[in-house]
Structure formats: C-alpha cells, structure tokens
Design an enzyme around this catalytic site. Structure first.
Site, short mmCIF file in Angstrom:
data_model
loop_
_atom_site.label_atom_id
_atom_site.label_comp_id
_atom_site.label_asym_id
_atom_site.label_seq_id
_atom_site.Cartn_x
_atom_site.Cartn_y
_atom_site.Cartn_z
N SER A 124 20.12 -23.05 -12.58
CA SER A 124 19.87 -21.98 -13.55
C SER A 124 18.61 -22.29 -14.34
CB SER A 124 21.06 -21.90 -14.50
OG SER A 124 20.75 -21.10 -15.61
N TYR A 148 27.42 -26.04 -20.71
CA TYR A 148 27.19 -25.36 -19.43
C TYR A 148 25.85 -25.80 -18.83
CZ TYR A 148 25.57 -21.75 -16.21
OH TYR A 148 25.04 -21.11 -15.12
N LYS A 152 24.67 -28.09 -15.20
CA LYS A 152 23.65 -27.77 -14.18
C LYS A 152 22.64 -28.92 -14.07
CE LYS A 152 25.27 -23.75 -13.04
NZ LYS A 152 25.97 -23.62 -11.76
P1 NAD Z 1 30.98 -15.66 -10.91
O1 NAD Z 1 31.89 -16.20 -11.95
O2 NAD Z 1 31.00 -14.22 -10.62
O3 NAD Z 1 31.22 -16.47 -9.54
C1 NAD Z 1 31.66 -17.81 -9.50
C2 NAD Z 1 32.86 -17.85 -8.58
O4 NAD Z 1 33.34 -19.21 -8.49
C3 NAD Z 1 34.05 -17.01 -9.08
O5 NAD Z 1 34.45 -16.15 -8.03
C4 NAD Z 1 35.12 -18.02 -9.43
O6 NAD Z 1 36.41 -17.52 -9.18
C5 NAD Z 1 34.76 -19.20 -8.53
N1 NAD Z 1 35.19 -20.52 -9.00
C6 NAD Z 1 34.96 -21.09 -10.21
N2 NAD Z 1 35.48 -22.33 -10.23
C7 NAD Z 1 36.03 -22.56 -9.01
C8 NAD Z 1 36.73 -23.66 -8.42
N3 NAD Z 1 36.99 -24.79 -9.09
N4 NAD Z 1 37.15 -23.53 -7.15
C9 NAD Z 1 36.93 -22.41 -6.45
N5 NAD Z 1 36.28 -21.34 -6.95
C10 NAD Z 1 35.84 -21.42 -8.22
O7 NAD Z 1 29.51 -16.14 -11.30
P2 NAD Z 1 28.09 -15.72 -10.68
O8 NAD Z 1 27.38 -14.93 -11.72
O9 NAD Z 1 28.27 -15.16 -9.33
O10 NAD Z 1 27.40 -17.14 -10.63
C11 NAD Z 1 27.44 -17.94 -9.47
C12 NAD Z 1 26.78 -19.28 -9.78
O11 NAD Z 1 25.45 -19.06 -10.24
C13 NAD Z 1 27.49 -20.10 -10.87
O12 NAD Z 1 27.43 -21.46 -10.51
C14 NAD Z 1 26.63 -19.84 -12.09
O13 NAD Z 1 26.69 -20.90 -13.01
C15 NAD Z 1 25.24 -19.70 -11.49
N6 NAD Z 1 24.32 -18.91 -12.31
C16 NAD Z 1 24.65 -17.63 -12.68
C17 NAD Z 1 23.78 -16.89 -13.50
C18 NAD Z 1 24.14 -15.50 -13.96
O14 NAD Z 1 23.52 -15.01 -14.91
N7 NAD Z 1 25.09 -14.81 -13.34
C19 NAD Z 1 22.56 -17.45 -13.91
C20 NAD Z 1 22.24 -18.73 -13.49
C21 NAD Z 1 23.13 -19.45 -12.68
N1 UFG Z 2 21.32 -9.72 -25.75
C1 UFG Z 2 21.50 -8.78 -26.75
N2 UFG Z 2 22.75 -8.23 -26.89
C2 UFG Z 2 23.79 -8.56 -26.09
C3 UFG Z 2 23.59 -9.52 -25.06
C4 UFG Z 2 22.34 -10.09 -24.93
O1 UFG Z 2 20.58 -8.46 -27.49
O2 UFG Z 2 24.90 -8.04 -26.27
C5 UFG Z 2 19.97 -10.30 -25.58
C6 UFG Z 2 19.92 -11.80 -25.78
O3 UFG Z 2 19.71 -12.11 -27.14
C7 UFG Z 2 18.74 -12.19 -24.87
C8 UFG Z 2 18.80 -11.17 -23.73
O4 UFG Z 2 19.58 -10.08 -24.24
O5 UFG Z 2 17.53 -12.01 -25.57
C9 UFG Z 2 19.46 -11.70 -22.47
O6 UFG Z 2 20.74 -12.25 -22.80
P1 UFG Z 2 21.83 -12.59 -21.70
O7 UFG Z 2 23.05 -13.08 -22.42
O8 UFG Z 2 22.01 -11.45 -20.77
O9 UFG Z 2 21.16 -13.74 -20.85
P2 UFG Z 2 20.56 -15.16 -21.31
O10 UFG Z 2 19.09 -15.10 -21.07
O11 UFG Z 2 21.02 -15.54 -22.65
O12 UFG Z 2 21.27 -16.16 -20.28
C10 UFG Z 2 21.47 -15.88 -18.88
C11 UFG Z 2 22.80 -16.49 -18.43
C12 UFG Z 2 22.74 -17.99 -18.53
C13 UFG Z 2 21.58 -18.51 -17.75
C14 UFG Z 2 20.30 -17.84 -18.22
C15 UFG Z 2 19.18 -18.26 -17.31
O13 UFG Z 2 23.86 -16.00 -19.23
O14 UFG Z 2 23.91 -18.55 -17.96
O15 UFG Z 2 20.42 -16.42 -18.14
O16 UFG Z 2 17.96 -17.82 -17.82
F1 UFG Z 2 21.47 -19.84 -17.93
#
Ligand code: NAD
Ligand code: UFG
Length: 336
Positions: A124, A148, A152
């Site tokens: 991430s 969190y 990572k």
């Molecule tokens: P998500 O929660 O939709 O998907 C993660 C999946 O992993 C879920 O289906 C959950 O049930 C499963 N899971 C969690 N723990 C588990 C375990 N112990 N065993 C088996 N399954 C398990 O999340 P996502 O948004 O699809 O994110 C996927 C990955 O990408 C995550 O590792 C997350 O940290 C990373 N990531 C997501 C974002 C974002 O903004 N969505 C940004 C950066 C990184």
């Molecule tokens: N924001 C609002 N109102 C809301 C939610 C978010 O104003 O209700 C703003 C936040 O302050 C920020 C922007 O929208 O400026 C984006 O916020 P998000 O929560 O959507 O995303 P972040 O950038 O905070 O974080 C996301 C994931 C993290 C990941 C990161 C990587 O949640 O897990 O992107 O850049 F690490």
C-alpha cells in the site's frame, strides 16, 4: 496456469479474478469471508462464464492451507488476504499483526514447502508514511503511522529477508494508491460493512440515499482547493496491474516494489464534482475538521511499473465515478 488468490472474494481480489479468468488462467480462491461474501465469487463466474475453485479457509489454519497445496498444482500466489481498516488497527493492533503478518508467514512457509516461489503481495502507499514529496517514487523513505501501515511495512521486510535467504523466490510488492470504481458490468464492486471509512463508498452511499451527507475532512490543506489530494485509481486498472506483475514474476527471480497509481492527484472536491457531473446526482457535503493522520497530498510516480511491467492506468476519474455509481445503484445493499 493455476493461480491461488488469497482474499479473492474481496474488493480488489474479485476484480483480479475476472482479469485472470478472461485471460484463461485457472483461478483458485481462498478466503475466510471475514470481510466479503461468497456471492462475489458467483458474480465473477457470471461475468466471465468460467468456474472458480473456492476454499472457505482461514490463512491462519495451516492444516487446511496445506490441503489446498496438496490438491492443486499452483504456479503462483496473489496474496490479498488481510485486514485493512486503519482506524480499527489502532484499536485492536494485535488482531492486525496476527492476521496480516502471521497469515503471510504461514502462507510463505507453506509455499516454500510445496516449492511455489512466485508471489504477488498487496502492499500500500501507506508504507510511505508522512509523505514529504510528491509524486512518490518507490525509493522514497518508508515509514508507518499506524498498526495497519506497519503490517504492510513489516511484511515487505519479511519478504525481502525471505528472498535473501532463498534466491529462487520471485516477489512483487504492489503498492496501491487509492483504488475506487467497479467492474463495468455493475455486478461486482466495493461492499464495505457498516458506515464506509473511505471517500468513494461514502459518496455513493450519500448519492443512493443511504447516508445523509458527506463530511469533507478539512479544506485548509496546501492544495489547489484546500481539500486532500489523492491518486485515485480504477480497480480494473489495478487488477490488470496484477496480471502484468504475474507476467514478470513468472519469468524472473528477485523482489521488487511497484507503485500502482495513475500519477495524477485529484482533490476530495474534484472527486465530488466529477461524480455529480457524470451521474447527475447531488452529493451534499459539509466541511469538518481534518481527520487525524491524513496527509495533504499523496500521488504516485508510476514510471517503474510503466517501464518494467509495461502497465499503464487507462481509466480516468469519470470512468471511476460512473462505474462506482453503476455498482452502487444496481446493488444498494451490496451483495446482500
Ligand atoms: P477486502 O477486505 O475487500 O479483501 C480482503 C479479503 O481477505 C476479504 O475477502 C477477507 O474476507 C479476506 N481475509 C482477511 N483475512 C483473512 C484470513 N486470515 N484468511 C482468509 N481470508 C482473509 O480488501 P481489498 O480492498 O480487496 O484489499 C485487498 C488487499 O489490498 C488487502 O491486503 C489490503 O490491505 C490491500 N490494500 C487495499 C487498499 C484499498 O484501499 N482497498 C489500499 C492499499 C492496499
Ligand atoms: N475523506 C473525506 N471524507 C470521508 C472520507 C475521506 O473527506 O468521509 C477524505 C480524506 O480526508 C482524504 C481522502 O478523502 O483526504 C481519501 O480518504 P480515504 O479514506 O478514501 O483514503 P486514504 O487516502 O485515507 O487511505 C486509503 C486506504 C489506506 C491506504 C491508502 C493508500 O484507506 O488503507 O489509501 O494511499 F493505505
């Protein structure tokens, strides 16, 4: 070729399954459904007309994990499974360290035992911590501001140690920026449980009438309109990035980190206004104080992924808004 997808029922995992199946890969999904529904797997099968072999298993359950490796000839693993809520990680850090880090250690140990040494890991942009300079390249300083983010960061280090101990491994650390949007079919998308923490699902839930108004966290940042700037990336582009990374890890060894972002920064209000323009829906909002821990600007320098993976983000902010809205309006209650 057969690919094991941990967390494949989740948001990014399900979109990646679609891309892999469309290209003829065999897909095996392992997920404990702690943050997803099995319905997403069925929808992926509907979109692609292909079957997924699904195991409802927890990564921490080593015995059952080994069965997956015994029953299948796996060529590579894409590892999405993990908890991802920043706020929750501050309240229950041990759950995060255990699930994300121990889960990854068990997975790698089993992979090594069964001689599967091709791995793509969901990292991430959070590993860049308090961003000082944008655009962010992969060699920017790394740090973490919450448990969190530390999971990572630590996992990236653990995977480097693993590669240093056994040079047969081939590992891609994919550092995602802000994934939003949904598959253009409107059949799969982001389905957060409870009130969304992230911006786009909050906007779509306001637009569909489930939430009253958006709270914009601060308009006094040093950005063009005072609201936070992020690198929003369409989840389908992100999913395609995994296929490109897979192409690379299959033919090489080593460990490399790649930014998956568009390289463009848009503000919170840019996103709100674009959403209103392309959907015709109003998104009422109020400005409230900054959310602790948020940075002013965070966007990628994606040059390394462009050059080495031959990957480019193709979808723009309008596509992201339209596709997110199609998913939300067709499925007001997500997969339920
Ligand atoms: P998500 O929660 O939709 O998907 C993660 C999946 O992993 C879920 O289906 C959950 O049930 C499963 N899971 C969690 N723990 C588990 C375990 N112990 N065993 C088996 N399954 C398990 O999340 P996502 O948004 O699809 O994110 C996927 C990955 O990408 C995550 O590792 C997350 O940290 C990373 N990531 C997501 C974002 C974002 O903004 N969505 C940004 C950066 C990184
Ligand atoms: N924001 C609002 N109102 C809301 C939610 C978010 O104003 O209700 C703003 C936040 O302050 C920020 C922007 O929208 O400026 C984006 O916020 P998000 O929560 O959507 O995303 P972040 O950038 O905070 O974080 C996301 C994931 C993290 C990941 C990161 C990587 O949640 O897990 O992107 O850049 F690490």
């Amino acid at each position: 070729m057969s690919i094991l997808i941990t967390g494949g029922a989740g948001y990014i995992g399900s979109h990646t399954c679609v891309e892999l199946l469309n290209l003829g890969y065999e897909v095996i999904v392992l997920d404990n459904l702690s943050n997803s529904k099995e319905e997403s797997i069925r929808r992926v099968e509907n979109i692609t007309g292909k079957k997924i072999k699904f195991y409802k298993i927890d990564l921490l359950d080593r015995e059952n994990l080994e069965k997956v490796f015994m029953e299948n000839k796996i060529d590579a693993v894409i590892h999405f499974a993990g908890f991802k809520s920043v706020g929750e990680s501050v309240k229950v850090p041990l759950r995060y360290y255990h699930n994300n880090i121990t889960g990854t250690i068990i997975l790698c140990d089993v992979m090594q035992k069964y001689c599967v040494k091709k791995l793509i890991f969901s990292s991430s942009a959070t590993v860049y911590g308090n961003v000082e300079k944008v655009p962010i390249s992969e060699d920017s300083p790394l740090s973490a501001t919450n448990p969190y983010g530390r999971t990572k960061l630590f996992i990236e280090e653990i995977l480097r140690d693993l590669y240093n101990s056994d040079k047969e491994w081939s590992i891609a650390l994919l550092r995602y920026f802000n994934p939003i949007g949904a598959h253009e079919s409107g059949l799969i998308g982001e389905d957060p449980s409870g009130v969304p923490n992230n911006l786009m699902p909050y906007i779509t839930q306001v637009a569909v009438g489930k939430l009253h108004e958006l709270k914009v966290f601060g308009n006094d940042y040093d950005t063009h309109d005072g609201t936070g700037v992020r690198d929003f990336i369409h989840v389908v582009d992100l999913a395609k990035g995994h296929v490109k990374a897979l192409n690379k890890v299959m033919v090489s060894t080593g460990i490399d980190a790649y930014n998956l972002g568009t390289g463009k920064g848009y503000s919170v209000l840019d996103l709100v206004h674009t959403f209103e323009k392309v959907t015709g829906k109003k998104v009422p909002y109020t400005i409230v104080k900054r959310r602790p821990g948020d940075v002013a600007k965070c966007f990628a320098d994606p040059t390394k992924a462009n050059k080495e993976l031959k990957w480019y983000a193709e979808r723009d902010l309008e596509d992201m808004c339209l596709d997110a809205w199609r998913w939300q309006s067709n499925n007001p209650n997500g997969y339920e």
